[in-house]
Design a protein around this motif. Structure first.
Motif, mmCIF file in Angstrom:
data_model
loop_
_atom_site.group_PDB
_atom_site.id
_atom_site.type_symbol
_atom_site.label_atom_id
_atom_site.label_comp_id
_atom_site.label_asym_id
_atom_site.label_seq_id
_atom_site.Cartn_x
_atom_site.Cartn_y
_atom_site.Cartn_z
ATOM 1 N N PRO A 33 5.064 4.602 3.466
ATOM 2 C CA PRO A 33 4.297 3.367 3.262
ATOM 3 C C PRO A 33 5.092 2.105 3.567
ATOM 4 O O PRO A 33 6.203 1.933 3.085
ATOM 5 C CB PRO A 33 3.919 3.408 1.782
ATOM 6 C CG PRO A 33 4.389 4.694 1.241
ATOM 7 C CD PRO A 33 5.259 5.358 2.244
ATOM 8 N N ARG A 34 4.479 1.245 4.394
ATOM 9 C CA ARG A 34 5.076 -0.050 4.728
ATOM 10 C C ARG A 34 4.201 -1.211 4.274
ATOM 11 O O ARG A 34 4.625 -2.361 4.340
ATOM 12 C CB ARG A 34 5.335 -0.133 6.233
ATOM 13 C CG ARG A 34 6.358 0.886 6.707
ATOM 14 C CD ARG A 34 6.846 0.636 8.123
ATOM 15 N NE ARG A 34 5.881 0.030 9.013
ATOM 16 C CZ ARG A 34 5.151 0.701 9.923
ATOM 17 N NH1 ARG A 34 5.264 1.998 10.043
ATOM 18 N NH2 ARG A 34 4.319 0.049 10.711
ATOM 19 N N TYR A 35 2.977 -0.915 3.862
ATOM 20 C CA TYR A 35 2.035 -1.939 3.424
ATOM 21 C C TYR A 35 1.270 -1.453 2.199
ATOM 22 O O TYR A 35 1.187 -0.254 1.941
ATOM 23 C CB TYR A 35 1.002 -2.256 4.521
ATOM 24 C CG TYR A 35 1.600 -2.769 5.786
ATOM 25 C CD1 TYR A 35 1.854 -4.130 5.964
ATOM 26 C CD2 TYR A 35 1.933 -1.899 6.821
ATOM 27 C CE1 TYR A 35 2.409 -4.602 7.136
ATOM 28 C CE2 TYR A 35 2.488 -2.368 7.997
ATOM 29 C CZ TYR A 35 2.727 -3.713 8.151
ATOM 30 O OH TYR A 35 3.280 -4.185 9.301
ATOM 31 N N GLU A 85 1.390 10.516 1.642
ATOM 32 C CA GLU A 85 0.299 10.993 2.488
ATOM 33 C C GLU A 85 -0.647 9.832 2.775
ATOM 34 O O GLU A 85 -0.878 8.991 1.916
ATOM 35 C CB GLU A 85 -0.508 12.092 1.793
ATOM 36 C CG GLU A 85 0.209 13.392 1.636
ATOM 37 C CD GLU A 85 -0.663 14.467 0.999
ATOM 38 O OE1 GLU A 85 -0.066 15.383 0.419
ATOM 39 O OE2 GLU A 85 -1.915 14.398 1.069
ATOM 40 N N ASN A 86 -1.213 9.820 3.988
ATOM 41 C CA ASN A 86 -2.125 8.726 4.325
ATOM 42 C C ASN A 86 -3.518 8.981 3.769
ATOM 43 O O ASN A 86 -3.869 10.098 3.396
ATOM 44 C CB ASN A 86 -2.185 8.503 5.833
ATOM 45 C CG ASN A 86 -3.135 9.437 6.531
ATOM 46 O OD1 ASN A 86 -2.942 10.651 6.525
ATOM 47 N ND2 ASN A 86 -4.170 8.875 7.130
ATOM 48 N N GLY A 87 -4.297 7.904 3.717
ATOM 49 C CA GLY A 87 -5.708 7.979 3.367
ATOM 50 C C GLY A 87 -6.535 7.401 4.492
ATOM 51 O O GLY A 87 -6.000 6.903 5.480
ATOM 52 N N GLY A 95 -4.558 3.826 13.172
ATOM 53 C CA GLY A 95 -3.702 2.646 13.221
ATOM 54 C C GLY A 95 -2.819 2.524 11.993
ATOM 55 O O GLY A 95 -2.852 3.354 11.072
ATOM 56 N N ALA A 96 -2.038 1.458 11.964
ATOM 57 C CA ALA A 96 -1.064 1.238 10.888
ATOM 58 C C ALA A 96 -1.722 1.083 9.520
ATOM 59 O O ALA A 96 -1.118 1.414 8.503
ATOM 60 C CB ALA A 96 -0.205 0.013 11.200
ATOM 61 N N GLY A 97 -2.961 0.584 9.474
ATOM 62 C CA GLY A 97 -3.642 0.432 8.182
ATOM 63 C C GLY A 97 -3.820 1.752 7.469
ATOM 64 O O GLY A 97 -3.493 1.877 6.289
ATOM 65 N N ASN A 98 -4.320 2.734 8.180
ATOM 66 C CA ASN A 98 -4.502 4.055 7.580
ATOM 67 C C ASN A 98 -3.203 4.843 7.522
ATOM 68 O O ASN A 98 -2.976 5.575 6.554
ATOM 69 C CB ASN A 98 -5.547 4.872 8.353
ATOM 70 C CG ASN A 98 -6.960 4.468 8.033
ATOM 71 O OD1 ASN A 98 -7.265 4.061 6.922
ATOM 72 N ND2 ASN A 98 -7.837 4.573 9.016
ATOM 73 N N ARG A 99 -2.363 4.714 8.542
ATOM 74 C CA ARG A 99 -1.226 5.621 8.658
ATOM 75 C C ARG A 99 0.067 5.110 8.024
ATOM 76 O O ARG A 99 1.036 5.857 7.931
ATOM 77 C CB ARG A 99 -0.984 5.971 10.132
ATOM 78 C CG ARG A 99 -2.124 6.764 10.783
ATOM 79 C CD ARG A 99 -2.416 8.108 10.121
ATOM 80 N NE ARG A 99 -1.351 9.049 10.235
ATOM 81 C CZ ARG A 99 -1.218 9.937 11.206
ATOM 82 N NH1 ARG A 99 -2.126 10.010 12.155
ATOM 83 N NH2 ARG A 99 -0.202 10.756 11.226
ATOM 84 N N SER A 100 0.083 3.829 7.551
ATOM 85 C CA SER A 100 1.321 3.342 6.914
ATOM 86 C C SER A 100 1.030 2.430 5.723
ATOM 87 O O SER A 100 1.873 1.627 5.349
ATOM 88 C CB SER A 100 2.203 2.615 7.936
ATOM 89 O OG SER A 100 1.564 1.448 8.396
ATOM 90 N N SER A 101 -0.162 2.580 5.121
ATOM 91 C CA SER A 101 -0.566 1.655 4.073
ATOM 92 C C SER A 101 -1.143 2.392 2.866
ATOM 93 O O SER A 101 -1.965 3.294 3.025
ATOM 94 C CB SER A 101 -1.620 0.698 4.643
ATOM 95 O OG SER A 101 -2.138 -0.117 3.642
ATOM 96 N N ILE A 102 -0.727 1.965 1.692
ATOM 97 C CA ILE A 102 -1.301 2.465 0.443
ATOM 98 C C ILE A 102 -2.578 1.690 0.174
ATOM 99 O O ILE A 102 -2.568 0.456 0.170
ATOM 100 C CB ILE A 102 -0.305 2.282 -0.719
ATOM 101 C CG1 ILE A 102 0.895 3.191 -0.491
ATOM 102 C CG2 ILE A 102 -0.971 2.554 -2.063
ATOM 103 C CD1 ILE A 102 2.036 2.917 -1.418
ATOM 104 N N GLY A 103 -3.675 2.399 -0.023
ATOM 105 C CA GLY A 103 -4.962 1.767 -0.296
ATOM 106 C C GLY A 103 -5.225 1.675 -1.791
ATOM 107 O O GLY A 103 -5.094 2.666 -2.514
#
Length: 169
Positions: A33-35, A85-87, A95-103
């Protein structure tokens, strides 16, 4: 696997209710996670609290197969995915929103206290930033990734999204 084993986070009751492995909305792609991406549920029905949203994602996340890491309401924080793990929450495919971000979804249920849920969410974000070594600039809105008007009730508050970020700090 980064699932918190805690009774509370920043004095807010915490529950782990992880989406079952094999569900189509738990892709299980490895993530660093980066975001942290902030959403609101856009569901104002009575009873649509964090536990109701946990049931929703555990049952496949609707026709779109959505998933995210945490839901926050005025009573609790519920975790749905491990942090590594991504969501499917950002609306940007792979993209980076799904693949590097905690929702994080913040509940809008009309029988809840949205201001209290916001305070709880700010505390969770502050905790996650410290845990992951992220800066406030890495806290973004859903709109940042997809252009969707989300989190609408935060945008519509005095101070908007920047005001929410000040709550975190």
């Amino acid at each position: 696997m980064t699932v918190f084993n805690a009774k509370e986070i920043n004095k807010v009751p915490f529950e782990s209710n992880i989406i079952p492995k094999g569900n189509r909305n738990r892709p299980a792609y490895s993530m660093n996670p980066r975001y942290i991406t902030i959403h609101t549920t856009a569901n104002q029905n009575a009873g649509t609290d964090a536990r109701a949203h946990a049931r929703y994602v555990n049952n496949g996340g609707g026709s779109a197969g959505v998933s995210w890491h945490f839901t926050v309401d005025d009573n609790r924080i519920v975790q749905h995915l491990p942090l590594n793990e991504n969501g499917w929450h950002a609306g940007d495919g792979n993209g980076a929103g799904n693949r590097s971000s905690i929702g994080i979804e913040i509940c809008e249920n009309r029988d809840g206290n949205f201001e209290k849920a916001l305070t709880h969410a700010a505390g969770l974000v502050k905790f996650l930033m410290a845990h992951l070594g992220l800066k406030i600039g890495n806290v973004v809105s859903h709109q940042h990734w997809s252009g969707k008007n989300c989190p609408r009730p935060i945008f519509n508050r005095p101070g908007g999204f920047e005001g929410f970020k000040r709550m975190i700090e």
